[in-house]
Design an enzyme around this catalytic site. Sequence first.
Site, short mmCIF file in Angstrom:
data_model
loop_
_atom_site.label_atom_id
_atom_site.label_comp_id
_atom_site.label_asym_id
_atom_site.label_seq_id
_atom_site.Cartn_x
_atom_site.Cartn_y
_atom_site.Cartn_z
CG ASP A 64 109.05 45.28 54.69
OD1 ASP A 64 109.43 44.53 55.61
OD2 ASP A 64 107.97 45.92 54.71
CG ASP B 274 105.98 46.90 58.24
OD1 ASP B 274 106.14 46.55 57.06
OD2 ASP B 274 106.00 46.12 59.20
CB THR C 102 99.16 46.57 54.45
OG1 THR C 102 100.30 47.08 55.15
CG2 THR C 102 97.97 47.43 54.75
P1 ADP Z 1 101.99 45.84 52.00
O1 ADP Z 1 102.19 45.87 53.49
O2 ADP Z 1 100.84 44.99 51.61
O3 ADP Z 1 103.24 45.55 51.26
P2 ADP Z 1 102.26 48.50 50.96
O4 ADP Z 1 101.83 49.74 51.64
O5 ADP Z 1 103.70 48.22 50.85
O6 ADP Z 1 101.52 47.32 51.67
O7 ADP Z 1 101.61 48.52 49.51
C1 ADP Z 1 101.84 47.49 48.59
C2 ADP Z 1 101.00 47.68 47.37
O8 ADP Z 1 101.34 48.92 46.71
C3 ADP Z 1 101.24 46.57 46.36
O9 ADP Z 1 99.99 46.14 45.86
C4 ADP Z 1 102.06 47.26 45.28
O10 ADP Z 1 101.90 46.67 44.01
C5 ADP Z 1 101.50 48.65 45.32
N1 ADP Z 1 102.39 49.66 44.73
C6 ADP Z 1 103.70 49.84 44.89
N2 ADP Z 1 104.16 50.88 44.14
C7 ADP Z 1 103.08 51.37 43.47
C8 ADP Z 1 102.88 52.43 42.54
N3 ADP Z 1 103.87 53.21 42.13
N4 ADP Z 1 101.63 52.64 42.09
C9 ADP Z 1 100.61 51.88 42.51
N5 ADP Z 1 100.73 50.86 43.38
C10 ADP Z 1 101.94 50.60 43.84
MG MG Z 2 105.00 46.66 51.23
#
Ligand code: ADP
Ligand code: MG
Length: 514
Positions: A381, A56, A90
């Site tokens: 979240d 996170d 992030t």
């Molecule tokens: P943040 O702290 O920004 O939420 P995350 O590590 O949770 O960071 O990543 C979020 C990103 O991952 C978003 O852009 C979301 O659309 C993308 N995401 C979630 N699931 C998938 C998936 N199955 N394939 C590709 N991207 C994904």
């Molecule tokens: Mg996220």
Amino acid sequence: MFILSEDSQRTQGRDAQSSNIMAGKAVAESVRTTLGPRGMDKMLVDSGGDVVITNDGATILNEMDIEHPAAQMIVEVADSQEEEVGDGTTTAAVLAGNLLGEAEDLIEQDVHATTIVEGYHEAAEIALEAIAEEVGEADVDDEVLQQVAESSMTGKGTGGLTAASLAETVVEAIRHVDTDDGVQRDNVTVHTQIGASSNATELVPGIIVDEEPAHDGMPSTVEDASIAILDVELDVRTGDVDAEYAIDSIDQLNAAIDAEEGELEGYAETIADSGADVVFTTEDVNDRVATALANEGILVFEGLGDSDARQVASATGARRVGALDDLEEADFGSADRIHTENFGDDDLAFVEGGAAAETVTVFVRGGTEHVVDELERAIGDALDVVATALESGEVVPGAGATEIAIADKIRQEAAGIEGRKQLAVTAFADALDVVPRTLAANTGRDPIDALVDLRAAHESEGRAGLITDGDEVTIADPFEYGVVDPADVKREAVESATEAATMIVRIDDVIAAE
Ligand code: ADP
Ligand code: MG
């Protein structure tokens, strides 16, 4: 003439700008590898040896001991993102870092800071329009909400539990607290308990408090409970004038013992006569009273913390009573079921179906403390994003597709912008590419190739994201794969990253007092 103390340090002009930009970039860079479903975790160890393992962004940045004031501003981006929408921390931090990186290049090309700031603000406006255009047509129903929850949890250490069943629990929880006055997010609490696999995570229709029965002989389950909450000590009054006796004969001693026993029995009788079958008290209960109450089949919890007492009161509708003489049925609360359960070192009391509040608790299980802690963050979240998506009814494609679409629109509109500001607007689009590039890099793909392919797919098909689906990574329409993010998460990321980056770029004089 010196107007500053000799100990204060001052950096000005380009030096100030570049040291701030460097610090901001460095912080953003530190969370980059955690982005997306294939993002890695970080292990953070504090000076006391405490360990946090997390994916996170906001948690990582807060656990790091960041001192540089400009770097601290990136931490604030993640914090405000977390506070406003609960996810995308992030993304926001990485975007802010890249906006700074692009600004650095522009400054080297002699574009003035105010021009950069203006260009960034204009680009952010275009970005918000682009986000509005990306909002899906379909209703945000339970299926979409589950996709939102799942997308936010993928890549988090969900401990073997399929994200699907967790997502279901999250949506059920939010549906429970969806009222005519909006989603009452605060009525969903998360309670963690170590000792079982994360598959055992479930939704409890009520609250959970860390309490055990005051006596082993008490019932562990009470259905249709009438609940009293007392702020009364159920023990002999010591230190009280009445309780002091000058004992000079055996008769007097017996009389004293009788008086004490009578007092204690009186407590138990008063409670039993009141009709309450579950009692929570913030004070202590004498063993003799506890035994008598156990014999009456009354379940008692003693020594409750004030916040637990308040929670029980608000869930069950019970009014706290300060004196036993005042105890009457009108003060009772009620619940469908109260039961206690032992989990190794911990005892928990479940108060289900309380009459007053529609509170629900996600009861998070996991094998170790690290697992439940990360699960708690991931579920927190997911609860936030589902609440956000349900309230606004707006979701956009994830997996980088929205960022590709925004960047494309910005580049198109940049063509109509005059002068050097155009460079700043275009730079904003370049900064946005960091999201798809990073998603690609974190899946082991070449970021440039992925970007080229994504742009081409966006050009010809419209929505195009880099989807991680099990072991496969494909370019496709994220809506078709259920990879969706709330529109508000993207809006907030654009706004908070722009704000921090422009604020840092504008600074050309740093005066630090020692
Ligand atoms: P943040 O702290 O920004 O939420 P995350 O590590 O949770 O960071 O990543 C979020 C990103 O991952 C978003 O852009 C979301 O659309 C993308 N995401 C979630 N699931 C998938 C998936 N199955 N394939 C590709 N991207 C994904
Ligand atoms: Mg996220």
